[in-house]
Design an enzyme around this catalytic site. Structure first.
Site, PDB file in Angstrom:
ATOM      1  N   HIS A 389       0.858  -1.188   0.000  1.00 28.43           N
ATOM      2  CA  HIS A 389       0.000   0.000   0.000  1.00 28.43           C
ATOM      3  C   HIS A 389       0.897   1.242   0.000  1.00 28.43           C
ATOM      4  CE1 HIS A 389      -3.877   1.989   0.632  1.00 28.43           C
ATOM      5  NE2 HIS A 389      -3.112   2.928   1.154  1.00 28.43           N
ATOM      6  N   ALA A 390       0.690   2.117  -0.973  1.00 32.93           N
ATOM      7  CA  ALA A 390       1.599   3.246  -1.178  1.00 32.93           C
ATOM      8  C   ALA A 390       1.679   4.151   0.050  1.00 32.93           C
ATOM      9  CB  ALA A 390       1.125   4.062  -2.375  1.00 32.93           C
ATOM     10  N   HIS A 419       0.293  11.915  -5.491  1.00 36.39           N
ATOM     11  CA  HIS A 419      -0.283  11.946  -4.140  1.00 36.39           C
ATOM     12  C   HIS A 419       0.815  11.756  -3.086  1.00 36.39           C
ATOM     13  CE1 HIS A 419      -3.309  11.021  -0.958  1.00 36.39           C
ATOM     14  NE2 HIS A 419      -2.337  10.254  -0.512  1.00 36.39           N
ATOM     15  N   GLU A 420       1.629  10.741  -3.259  1.00 37.12           N
ATOM     16  CA  GLU A 420       2.662  10.451  -2.257  1.00 37.12           C
ATOM     17  C   GLU A 420       3.716  11.559  -2.218  1.00 37.12           C
ATOM     18  OE1 GLU A 420       1.935   8.312  -0.226  1.00 37.12           O
ATOM     19  OE2 GLU A 420       0.457   7.141  -1.339  1.00 37.12           O
ATOM     20  N   HIS A 423       2.890  14.378   0.048  1.00 35.96           N
ATOM     21  CA  HIS A 423       3.282  14.182   1.449  1.00 35.96           C
ATOM     22  C   HIS A 423       4.762  14.526   1.639  1.00 35.96           C
ATOM     23  CE1 HIS A 423      -0.456  12.259   2.575  1.00 35.96           C
ATOM     24  NE2 HIS A 423      -0.290  11.229   1.765  1.00 35.96           N
ATOM     25  N   GLU A 447      -3.326  14.797   3.054  1.00 34.11           N
ATOM     26  CA  GLU A 447      -3.776  13.908   1.989  1.00 34.11           C
ATOM     27  C   GLU A 447      -4.145  14.661   0.709  1.00 34.11           C
ATOM     28  OE1 GLU A 447      -3.343  10.837   2.097  1.00 34.11           O
ATOM     29  OE2 GLU A 447      -2.950  10.620   4.249  1.00 34.11           O
ATOM     30  N   HIS A 548      -6.654   0.464   5.653  1.00 33.04           N
ATOM     31  CA  HIS A 548      -6.605   1.422   6.752  1.00 33.04           C
ATOM     32  C   HIS A 548      -7.256   0.911   8.037  1.00 33.04           C
ATOM     33  CE1 HIS A 548      -6.107   3.382   2.891  1.00 33.04           C
ATOM     34  NE2 HIS A 548      -5.499   4.396   3.491  1.00 33.04           N
ATOM     35  N   TYR A 558      -9.354  11.447   4.044  1.00 40.12           N
ATOM     36  CA  TYR A 558      -9.413  11.340   2.576  1.00 40.12           C
ATOM     37  C   TYR A 558     -10.676  11.995   2.026  1.00 40.12           C
ATOM     38  CZ  TYR A 558      -5.717   7.944   3.363  1.00 40.12           C
ATOM     39  OH  TYR A 558      -4.563   7.325   3.762  1.00 40.12           O
TER      40      TYR A 558
END
Ligand code: ASP
Ligand code: SER
Ligand code: ZN
Length: 649
Positions: A389-390, A419-420, A423, A447, A548, A558
């Site tokens: 999971h990324a 997305h990552e 962060h 997020e 999650h 999210y």
């Protein structure tokens, strides 16, 4: 998701900004018993001079304040906390990184002990900090005081045995999910591929159009979860016990308190946002269902009925863009298929990440450090279990950026890379702040950053980097594009809300263990309008098949991010001087937009989130109007398509 320290820190940043927030702080500070400031720690925290009185009654806190405490002492106290947290969180984060990259019994044990040490410290230190309760502290200290209270999404009981048990369960659940596989009978004699991973099964979910094949992949994956149920039940008991010790009614109340308003206000505010977007979701659901009826038949999907959850292109039916081909409004308008071009150009994992990085640098951000390229995991290893999971990390809280992701050459992964990296760029802009401020303004902000940039990954931008052949030119092409975006952004909204709706009820005891699965499906039907494709019982534990839940990562973040990212996008487009429709705007290359974004990122959690929202958008609350503006042309079109249909379920 972001991954700092599994379960140790929750990406929220509440503040003392008004009386309700003060009440939360007071409640949170109302702690029971003695703070055990014994010298078992390498750097013990100062012992509180006054012991707490009776156990905290939520809503009626006893404040074990020390009338002799001074602001100078508070400052020294938080300086020590900062040093201690750095030591503990770095150690725990390293252990987590290794265990998620090599799932074995030993790394799982190392991860659990790292977490246990942090848990012990936090519970004890939160109690000790109560001695400053009666003081009027300067803003930076009162904010750290509050963030300390909210510093974990998994509070542990102070009983050492229970704490160790909770840490073990938490590490075990993450590993169990990460190792999850489906080994179908038909592959028993296939020496090469005996078992299917979530990646394999997700590819079936996205590509297959055969009802029974999809059903097999769906039930196969969901079968990994029942063994998690008993552990989950115990995790709920122990986590709740830990939450009560630091003054919260249960773990859900703690999770909901991270938003600079009371837990009840937060719940109402989230519901407000959902009500604003629900009519658009309902139109999308109605249209997609009618197209799926045409594909699979009314015997499989009845009128007025929820859609079977395995037909939407995704294991959890959370995003539907993989079935775009089944619902495309207008044929012959040019392809929006980025996957095809990624594969044709033979772009490898790192090349895809470079594309993401170049978007951030175009805004004036720094390049990713060399260590990012050396230390990240980009590709699924062939010979061991990893958590695929990324996630994005700053392992040592010092610009030690990484991602961990099993990248495949497909559009979905290109978007997840953005997305990552969102962060990672948040970390990069705030890593010099005190540890407690190294978080998003709230966890929805964290997020939402990469997703905001991904909204600027428009067809025109994709064409400019050679990943699309043609840009949609007319109204039909634009509607195709907007529908594709809605299958991702709009379809997700009810799912984003319901996961924690389920957990809040589980934590509060409103949903008993005997009803876990029933309550799950009641919410999935109510919010998403999807149904279990085969009858389910309490022997199933379907929530456990979503990362999650066993991974103890709060989820409403999210949902918030889906709303915020359109607000951020609208504001940054304005800063970039763009005046066209929102869905055609790309901030690529705009230093003005980048500067605005950077200023907000650099705040971390040092201010209440409405101030961060103001800094970037001029607004001071979540506002779905930007999302609605983006999709306005599609909404009109959907309403026309749905005329004469019986919508709803
Ligand atoms: N960023 C995603 C999430 O937050 C990761 C993914 O989509 O795989 O869980
Ligand atoms: N990344 C989150 C998930 O995978 C939300 O999209 O569920
Ligand atoms: Zn994320």
């Amino acid at each position: 998701m972001r991954r700092l320290l599994r379960s140790i820190r929750k990406g929220s940043a509440p503040a003392i900004q008004n009386t309700t927030a003060l009440a939360i702080a007071a409640l949170a500070l109302a702690t029971a018993g003695t703070a055990s400031c014994a010298a078992e720690q390498a750097a013990p925290i100062p012992c509180p001079k006054v012991e707490a009185a009776a156990p905290a009654t939520p809503g009626k806190p006893e404040l074990p304040a020390d009338p002799a405490a001074t602001v100078d002492e508070a400052r020294a106290f938080f300086a020590t906390v900062d040093t201690d947290l750095r030591r503990l969180w770095v150690a725990s984060s390293r252990a987590d990184w290794v265990s998620q990259n090599f799932i074995t019994d030993d790394t799982e044990a190392l991860s659990a002990s790292g977490q246990e040490a942090s848990m012990e410290y936090l519970t004890r230190t939160i109690k000790a900090s109560a001695r400053f309760n009666a003081l009027k502290l300067p803003d930076d200290l009162s904010r750290q005081m509050l963030l300390l209270k909210l510093g974990t999404s998994l509070p542990a009981p102070s009983d050492p045995k229970e704490r160790a048990e909770l840490a073990d369960i938490s590490a075990w659940m993450t590993g169990a999910y990460g190792k999850g596989k489906y080994c179908p009978k038909r592959l028993e004699n296939d020496p090469k591929k005996k078992c299917l991973t979530l990646g394999d099964l997700s590819n079936i979910m996205s590509k297959s159009r055969k009802y029974d094949e999809l059903l097999d992949a769906w039930t196969g994956w969901h079968a990994i979860a029942p063994p998690i149920k008993a552990k989950y039940q115990r995790y709920v008991e122990l986590g709740n016990k830990g939450a009560k010790e630091i003054g919260f009614a249960d773990m859900g109340a703690l999770w909901r308190s991270g938003y600079d308003m009371t837990a009840a206000e937060f719940e109402a505010d989230t519901e407000r946002l959902w009500q604003e977007v629900k009519p658009l979701y309902d139109e999308l659901h109605c249209y997609v269902r009618s197209r799926l009826q045409a594909k699979y038949g009314k015997d499989k999907i009845a009128d007025k009925a929820p859609i079977p959850a395995h037909l939407l292109g995704n294991m959890w039916a959370q995003e539907w863009n993989n079935i775009y081909d089944l619902v495309e409004p207008y044929k012959g308008q040019g392809s929006l298929d980025v996957t095809k071009n990624l594969q044709k150009k033979k772009l490898d994992e790192k090349a895809m990440v470079r594309i993401g990085e170049s978007f951030f640098t175009s805004l004036g951000m720094d390049k990713l450090p060399d260590t990012f390229w050396e230390r990240s995991l980009f590709k699924k290893p062939a010979d061991r279990d990893v958590v695929c999971h990324a996630s994005a990390w700053d392992v040592t809280f010092s610009d030690d950026l990484r991602i961990k992701m099993c990248i495949e050459p497909k559009e979905e992964d290109l978007i997840t890379i953005h997305h990552e990296l969102g962060h990672d760029y948040y970390y990069q802009n705030y890593f010099k702040l005190p540890m407690l401020f190294q978080q998003g303004a709230n966890d929805g902000f964290h997020e939402g950053i990469g997703d905001t940039l991904a909204l600027s990954v428009t067809p025109a931008y994709l064409k400019s980097i050679g990943l699309l052949d043609k840009v949609p030119e007319n109204e039909k092409g634009e509607l195709n594009f907007l529908l594709k975006m809605a299958l991702d952004k709009v379809a997700f909204l009810p799912f984003g809300k319901l996961i924690d709706q389920w957990r809040w009820d589980v934590f509060s005891g409103k949903t008993a263990p005997a009803d876990y699965n029933k309550a799950w499906w009641a919410l999935r039907t109510k919010y998403q309008g999807v149904s279990a494709p085969v009858p389910r019982t309490e022997a199933d534990f379907d929530p456990g098949a979503k990362y999650h839940v066993p991974g103890n990562t709060p989820y409403v973040r999210y949902f918030l991010a889906r709303i915020y990212q359109f607000q951020f996008h609208r504001a940054l487009c304005k800063a970039a001087g763009q005046t066209g429709p929102l869905h055609t705007c790309s901030i690529y290359g705009s230093k003005a937009a980048g500067a605005k974004l950077k200023a907000m990122l650099a705040m971390g959690a040092s201010k209440p989130w409405p101030e961060a929202m103001k800094a970037i958008s001029g607004e001071d609350r979540g506002d779905a109007s930007a999302l609605l503006e983006y999709f306005a042309p599609l909404r009109k079109w959907l309403a026309e398509q749905n005329k004469g249909q019986t919508c709803g379920w």
